[in-house]
Design a protein around this motif. Structure first.
Motif, PDB file in Angstrom:
ATOM      1  N   VAL A  15     -29.543 -30.984  -5.074  1.00 40.74           N
ATOM      2  CA  VAL A  15     -28.641 -31.698  -5.976  1.00 40.74           C
ATOM      3  C   VAL A  15     -27.665 -30.724  -6.633  1.00 40.74           C
ATOM      4  CG1 VAL A  15     -28.551 -33.005  -8.142  1.00 40.74           C
ATOM      5  CG2 VAL A  15     -30.186 -33.645  -6.370  1.00 40.74           C
ATOM      6  N   ILE A  16     -28.168 -29.582  -7.076  1.00 43.19           N
ATOM      7  CA  ILE A  16     -27.301 -28.570  -7.685  1.00 43.19           C
ATOM      8  C   ILE A  16     -26.291 -28.065  -6.659  1.00 43.19           C
ATOM      9  CG2 ILE A  16     -27.270 -26.227  -8.647  1.00 43.19           C
ATOM     10  CD1 ILE A  16     -29.959 -26.924  -9.997  1.00 43.19           C
ATOM     11  N   ALA A  17     -26.753 -27.802  -5.435  1.00 44.12           N
ATOM     12  CA  ALA A  17     -25.848 -27.338  -4.378  1.00 44.12           C
ATOM     13  C   ALA A  17     -24.776 -28.381  -4.088  1.00 44.12           C
ATOM     14  CB  ALA A  17     -26.639 -27.020  -3.115  1.00 44.12           C
ATOM     15  N   TYR A  18     -25.152 -29.652  -4.080  1.00 40.21           N
ATOM     16  CA  TYR A  18     -24.180 -30.712  -3.850  1.00 40.21           C
ATOM     17  C   TYR A  18     -23.081 -30.688  -4.905  1.00 40.21           C
ATOM     18  CZ  TYR A  18     -22.003 -35.266  -4.020  1.00 40.21           C
ATOM     19  OH  TYR A  18     -21.080 -36.267  -4.079  1.00 40.21           O
ATOM     20  N   PHE A  19     -23.461 -30.620  -6.174  1.00 42.93           N
ATOM     21  CA  PHE A  19     -22.456 -30.639  -7.235  1.00 42.93           C
ATOM     22  C   PHE A  19     -21.585 -29.391  -7.225  1.00 42.93           C
ATOM     23  CE2 PHE A  19     -25.307 -33.868  -9.137  1.00 42.93           C
ATOM     24  CZ  PHE A  19     -24.372 -34.878  -9.243  1.00 42.93           C
ATOM     25  N   VAL A  20     -22.170 -28.247  -6.925  1.00 44.67           N
ATOM     26  CA  VAL A  20     -21.381 -27.015  -6.839  1.00 44.67           C
ATOM     27  C   VAL A  20     -20.392 -27.105  -5.686  1.00 44.67           C
ATOM     28  CG1 VAL A  20     -21.514 -24.543  -6.333  1.00 44.67           C
ATOM     29  CG2 VAL A  20     -23.088 -25.552  -7.981  1.00 44.67           C
ATOM     30  N   LEU A  21     -20.867 -27.539  -4.521  1.00 44.11           N
ATOM     31  CA  LEU A  21     -19.983 -27.643  -3.361  1.00 44.11           C
ATOM     32  C   LEU A  21     -18.944 -28.745  -3.533  1.00 44.11           C
ATOM     33  CD1 LEU A  21     -22.522 -27.059  -0.454  1.00 44.11           C
ATOM     34  CD2 LEU A  21     -20.810 -25.467  -1.351  1.00 44.11           C
ATOM     35  N   ALA A  22     -19.315 -29.836  -4.168  1.00 43.18           N
ATOM     36  CA  ALA A  22     -18.358 -30.926  -4.404  1.00 43.18           C
ATOM     37  C   ALA A  22     -17.236 -30.485  -5.330  1.00 43.18           C
ATOM     38  CB  ALA A  22     -19.067 -32.147  -4.975  1.00 43.18           C
ATOM     39  N   ALA A  23     -17.529 -29.549  -6.225  1.00 43.31           N
ATOM     40  CA  ALA A  23     -16.503 -29.041  -7.133  1.00 43.31           C
ATOM     41  C   ALA A  23     -15.671 -27.934  -6.491  1.00 43.31           C
ATOM     42  CB  ALA A  23     -17.157 -28.506  -8.404  1.00 43.31           C
ATOM     43  N   PHE A  24     -16.181 -27.318  -5.452  1.00 44.19           N
ATOM     44  CA  PHE A  24     -15.517 -26.159  -4.867  1.00 44.19           C
ATOM     45  C   PHE A  24     -14.792 -26.466  -3.550  1.00 44.19           C
ATOM     46  CE2 PHE A  24     -16.028 -22.712  -1.722  1.00 44.19           C
ATOM     47  CZ  PHE A  24     -15.148 -21.791  -2.259  1.00 44.19           C
ATOM     48  N   LEU A  25     -15.467 -27.139  -2.634  1.00 45.72           N
ATOM     49  CA  LEU A  25     -14.949 -27.283  -1.267  1.00 45.72           C
ATOM     50  C   LEU A  25     -13.612 -28.021  -1.145  1.00 45.72           C
ATOM     51  CD1 LEU A  25     -18.157 -27.774   0.875  1.00 45.72           C
ATOM     52  CD2 LEU A  25     -16.664 -25.794   0.760  1.00 45.72           C
ATOM     53  N   PRO A  26     -13.385 -29.145  -1.823  1.00 47.67           N
ATOM     54  CA  PRO A  26     -12.072 -29.801  -1.667  1.00 47.67           C
ATOM     55  C   PRO A  26     -10.906 -28.910  -2.095  1.00 47.67           C
ATOM     56  CG  PRO A  26     -13.630 -31.331  -2.621  1.00 47.67           C
ATOM     57  CD  PRO A  26     -14.299 -29.985  -2.606  1.00 47.67           C
ATOM     58  N   ARG A  27     -11.062 -28.204  -3.200  1.00 45.45           N
ATOM     59  CA  ARG A  27      -9.997 -27.283  -3.633  1.00 45.45           C
ATOM     60  C   ARG A  27      -9.804 -26.177  -2.613  1.00 45.45           C
ATOM     61  NH1 ARG A  27     -12.448 -27.852  -9.050  1.00 45.45           N
ATOM     62  NH2 ARG A  27     -10.950 -28.963 -10.337  1.00 45.45           N
ATOM     63  N   TRP A  28     -10.913 -25.574  -2.186  1.00 47.08           N
ATOM     64  CA  TRP A  28     -10.844 -24.467  -1.248  1.00 47.08           C
ATOM     65  C   TRP A  28     -10.177 -24.896   0.055  1.00 47.08           C
ATOM     66  CZ3 TRP A  28     -13.197 -23.994   3.573  1.00 47.08           C
ATOM     67  CH2 TRP A  28     -13.113 -22.739   4.152  1.00 47.08           C
ATOM     68  N   TRP A  29     -10.578 -26.060   0.606  1.00 40.22           N
ATOM     69  CA  TRP A  29     -10.011 -26.529   1.864  1.00 40.22           C
ATOM     70  C   TRP A  29      -8.523 -26.825   1.720  1.00 40.22           C
ATOM     71  CZ3 TRP A  29     -10.279 -26.100   6.701  1.00 40.22           C
ATOM     72  CH2 TRP A  29      -9.655 -27.005   7.561  1.00 40.22           C
ATOM     73  N   SER A  30      -8.133 -27.438   0.616  1.00 35.84           N
ATOM     74  CA  SER A  30      -6.713 -27.742   0.435  1.00 35.84           C
ATOM     75  C   SER A  30      -5.882 -26.465   0.346  1.00 35.84           C
ATOM     76  CB  SER A  30      -6.497 -28.613  -0.798  1.00 35.84           C
ATOM     77  OG  SER A  30      -6.791 -27.896  -1.976  1.00 35.84           O
ATOM     78  N   LEU A  31      -6.434 -25.423  -0.236  1.00 39.18           N
ATOM     79  CA  LEU A  31      -5.713 -24.144  -0.303  1.00 39.18           C
ATOM     80  C   LEU A  31      -5.621 -23.496   1.076  1.00 39.18           C
ATOM     81  CD1 LEU A  31      -7.115 -22.744  -3.658  1.00 39.18           C
ATOM     82  CD2 LEU A  31      -4.819 -23.649  -3.215  1.00 39.18           C
ATOM     83  N   ARG A  32      -6.664 -23.618   1.895  1.00 40.91           N
ATOM     84  CA  ARG A  32      -6.613 -23.063   3.263  1.00 40.91           C
ATOM     85  C   ARG A  32      -5.545 -23.792   4.077  1.00 40.91           C
ATOM     86  NH1 ARG A  32      -9.232 -20.527   0.511  1.00 40.91           N
ATOM     87  NH2 ARG A  32      -7.246 -19.501   0.510  1.00 40.91           N
ATOM     88  N   VAL A  33      -5.497 -25.110   3.961  1.00 43.23           N
ATOM     89  CA  VAL A  33      -4.498 -25.890   4.684  1.00 43.23           C
ATOM     90  C   VAL A  33      -3.105 -25.560   4.170  1.00 43.23           C
ATOM     91  CG1 VAL A  33      -3.657 -28.230   5.127  1.00 43.23           C
ATOM     92  CG2 VAL A  33      -6.095 -27.732   5.274  1.00 43.23           C
ATOM     93  N   ALA A  34      -2.969 -25.389   2.865  1.00 49.60           N
ATOM     94  CA  ALA A  34      -1.676 -25.031   2.285  1.00 49.60           C
ATOM     95  C   ALA A  34      -1.202 -23.684   2.824  1.00 49.60           C
ATOM     96  CB  ALA A  34      -1.773 -24.990   0.761  1.00 49.60           C
ATOM     97  N   ASP A  35      -2.120 -22.747   2.997  1.00 44.40           N
ATOM     98  CA  ASP A  35      -1.747 -21.453   3.579  1.00 44.40           C
ATOM     99  C   ASP A  35      -1.241 -21.616   5.011  1.00 44.40           C
ATOM    100  OD1 ASP A  35      -2.443 -20.108   1.270  1.00 44.40           O
ATOM    101  OD2 ASP A  35      -4.417 -19.480   2.010  1.00 44.40           O
TER     102      ASP A  35
END
Length: 162
Positions: A15-35
């Motif tokens: 559950v903790i991993a889910y919330f951490v990844l849910a807060a991190f992955l969408p931002r991270w992926w959008s920045l990779r695509v933006a690059d």
């Protein structure tokens, strides 16, 4: 009792991993695509089509491989490997989907980033995914039809030889 504690601790960690990844992955992926897109429409659309087609067609082919090879020797290993590869190759589309469908702050931040830094990416990814599904359906139709023709020819040959 010990087993229940281990299971409970495992669930809490998940559950903790889910919330951490849910807060991190969408931002991270959008920045990779933006690059990748560098703020231009044509690169955003091109990368969206590439990710949409490749990251949809490959998982479908891997799942088909797992399903169709179930009668062969070593089929369990090949099926497990195919499913793992299917999930891994689908991750970019799943990350984009988490941005599009997500309601979290990270998903909204990812949407804003994609809108400004990778315009056209989300729509092109959806279009590419649709194209990949059509290609997969046509390819599957051709493969199944060819297999049936081969089986019919074999049956006809064996009946004429008898």
């Amino acid at each position: 009792m010990r087993k229940a504690i281990v299971v409970l601790v495992g669930l809490v960690v998940l559950v903790i991993a889910y919330f951490v990844l849910a807060a991190f992955l969408p931002r991270w992926w959008s920045l990779r695509v933006a690059d990748l897109a560098t703020g231009t429409f044509h690169k955003g659309i091109l990368w969206g089509l590439v990710f949409g087609v490749v990251c949809t067609l490959l998982p479908l082919l891997f799942f088909y491989s797992a399903w169709s090879g179930r009668k062969r020797r070593g089929a369990k290993f090949v099926a497990i490997l195919s499913v793992v590869l299917a999930v891994v190759t689908a991750i970019p589309n799943l990350l984009t989907l988490s941005i599009v469908l997500g309601g979290s702050n990270a998903a909204h931040a990812g949407e804003r980033t994609l809108d400004t830094e990778a315009p056209g990416f989300r729509g092109a990814t959806a279009t590419g995914a649709i194209v990949a599904v059509v290609i997969f359906v046509l390819l599957t139709f051709v493969l199944v039809r060819a297999g049936r023709r081969r089986a019919t020819k074999r049956a006809a040959r064996s009946s004429t030889l008898s």
